[in-house]
Design a protein around this motif. Structure first.
Motif, PDB file in Angstrom:
ATOM      1  N   TYR A 196      80.286  13.633  58.059  1.00 56.65           N
ATOM      2  CA  TYR A 196      79.378  13.019  57.082  1.00 56.65           C
ATOM      3  C   TYR A 196      80.212  12.675  55.852  1.00 56.65           C
ATOM      4  CZ  TYR A 196      79.247  17.565  54.672  1.00 56.65           C
ATOM      5  OH  TYR A 196      79.583  18.727  54.011  1.00 56.65           O
ATOM      6  N   THR A 197      79.657  11.875  54.988  1.00 59.79           N
ATOM      7  CA  THR A 197      80.389  11.406  53.815  1.00 59.79           C
ATOM      8  C   THR A 197      80.208  12.383  52.662  1.00 59.79           C
ATOM      9  OG1 THR A 197      80.157   9.092  54.480  1.00 59.79           O
ATOM     10  CG2 THR A 197      80.648   9.518  52.167  1.00 59.79           C
ATOM     11  N   LEU A 198      81.310  12.910  52.179  1.00 58.69           N
ATOM     12  CA  LEU A 198      81.263  13.913  51.113  1.00 58.69           C
ATOM     13  C   LEU A 198      80.798  13.308  49.798  1.00 58.69           C
ATOM     14  CD1 LEU A 198      81.881  16.863  50.380  1.00 58.69           C
ATOM     15  CD2 LEU A 198      84.227  16.145  49.834  1.00 58.69           C
ATOM     16  N   PHE A 199      81.329  12.126  49.459  1.00 61.17           N
ATOM     17  CA  PHE A 199      80.953  11.443  48.221  1.00 61.17           C
ATOM     18  C   PHE A 199      80.326  10.095  48.579  1.00 61.17           C
ATOM     19  CE2 PHE A 199      84.848  13.901  47.079  1.00 61.17           C
ATOM     20  CZ  PHE A 199      84.237  14.815  46.231  1.00 61.17           C
ATOM     21  N   PRO A 200      78.993   9.997  48.616  1.00 59.35           N
ATOM     22  CA  PRO A 200      78.324   8.745  49.008  1.00 59.35           C
ATOM     23  C   PRO A 200      78.736   7.542  48.164  1.00 59.35           C
ATOM     24  CG  PRO A 200      76.758  10.575  48.988  1.00 59.35           C
ATOM     25  CD  PRO A 200      78.027  11.090  48.373  1.00 59.35           C
ATOM     26  N   ASP A 201      79.153   7.783  46.926  1.00 62.10           N
ATOM     27  CA  ASP A 201      79.565   6.667  46.062  1.00 62.10           C
ATOM     28  C   ASP A 201      81.067   6.414  46.147  1.00 62.10           C
ATOM     29  OD1 ASP A 201      80.295   9.028  44.858  1.00 62.10           O
ATOM     30  OD2 ASP A 201      79.841   8.372  42.814  1.00 62.10           O
ATOM     31  N   HIS A 202      81.728   7.063  47.105  1.00 66.09           N
ATOM     32  CA  HIS A 202      83.182   6.918  47.238  1.00 66.09           C
ATOM     33  C   HIS A 202      83.539   7.023  48.722  1.00 66.09           C
ATOM     34  CE1 HIS A 202      87.284   6.947  45.703  1.00 66.09           C
ATOM     35  NE2 HIS A 202      87.571   7.979  46.452  1.00 66.09           N
ATOM     36  N   ASN A 203      83.107   6.034  49.491  1.00 66.12           N
ATOM     37  CA  ASN A 203      83.321   6.068  50.945  1.00 66.12           C
ATOM     38  C   ASN A 203      84.778   5.783  51.275  1.00 66.12           C
ATOM     39  OD1 ASN A 203      80.576   6.433  51.108  1.00 66.12           O
ATOM     40  ND2 ASN A 203      80.133   4.301  51.628  1.00 66.12           N
TER      41      ASN A 203
END
Length: 282
Positions: free
Chosen positions: A126-133
């Motif tokens: 899963y993406t740890l930082f949604p605003d930093h893919n």
């Protein structure tokens, strides 16, 4: 390696299987570290796993941490962990584990110049930082201008959901091949990956899954984790429901809503809502 129709396939995203494979197959471990660290494999002289386990004990608790702790070339500590489900305090957890490994190096009459770096690698589904893919990223301790304070602690993240974001350099490095190996959900998929270290990992996977006792341990580990997640989600839903009822009960007591309207909003009968809210139904 020919696909076996008799051997059950379990993804390397299973953390118990992950730990088993890279503890038992040194070639697979060296290949993985070579790609992750972007160093030639012949520069990996020694990769000592510091936390081998008696796996029969691992599944006694669903919360057992199954990170892979490696002392590389006797001069660097590498902590690798597979995390496939969202863990809200993951960042704080990795900070604790990394700093603990730093602190564990300090003994009596410790020479600070002998401190060895610790790199924590999170392989995440899963993406740890949604605003930093990002597909693969290295995080270090730097100031607001990017000047490095220290490289003694680093946090590296591979996001298995962002493979398509891999750069040409990362593809050439071999990171995408390993990411696809982790994402593979069948022998056919994993066998299509033309990477010698991945093939070594696949051989060990098949040996493990051919062992009825170990196969059952892996299934139990997965079941225990699923049970824990289900229980946690149920508790959250129950907490959320209780919060909604409390809010609606307050609106009823303040005369903003009728009991009937509040019950409708809570998707409950008037009698059930009144009972849960501790108010008298008219």
């Amino acid at each position: 390696m020919a696909e076996s129709k008799e051997t059950t396939y379990v993804s390397l995203r299973n953390d118990l299987l992950f730990h088993m494979v890279f503890t038992r197959n040194e070639e697979a471990l060296k290949g993985l570290l070579s790609v992750m660290l972007n160093i030639p494999e012949d520069r990996i002289i020694r990769a000592e796993v510091l936390n081998p386990m008696q796996y029969s004990e691992v599944i006694d608790t669903k919360l057992t941490v199954l990170d892979l702790k490696v002392h590389l070339n006797d001069n660097t500590y590498i902590l690798v962990e597979m995390q496939v489900r969202k863990f809200e305090e993951w960042i704080n957890r990795t900070v604790v584990y990394t700093c603990r490994q730093v602190a564990d190096q300090a003994h009596d009459e410790f020479d600070y110049s002998k401190l060895e770096p610790v790199i924590q690698i999170s392989i995440m589904d899963y993406t740890l930082f949604p605003d930093h893919n990002r597909f693969f990223k290295r995080y270090r301790v730097v100031d607001d201008e990017g000047y490095v304070y220290t490289d003694m602690i680093q946090f590296w993240v591979m996001d298995l959901t962002q493979i398509e974001e891999a750069t040409d350099e990362q593809k050439a490095q071999g990171l995408v091949e390993w990411a696809k190996a982790f994402k593979a959900d069948s022998w056919e998929e994993v066998n299509q990956i033309q990477n010698s270290a991945v093939k070594e990992a696949a051989k060990t996977m098949q040996l493990i899954m051919s062992n009825p006792t170990e196969r059952e341990m892996i299934r139990m580990r997965q079941a225990a984790q699923n049970d824990w997640i289900t229980m946690r989600n149920s508790e959250r839903r129950a907490g959320k429901k209780a919060g909604v009822i409390e809010t609606l009960a307050g609106l009823v007591n303040d005369g903003v809503l009728t009991v009937e309207a509040a019950a409708q909003r809570a998707n409950m009968t008037v009698q059930d809502f009144a009972k849960e809210a501790g108010i008298k139904a008219l």
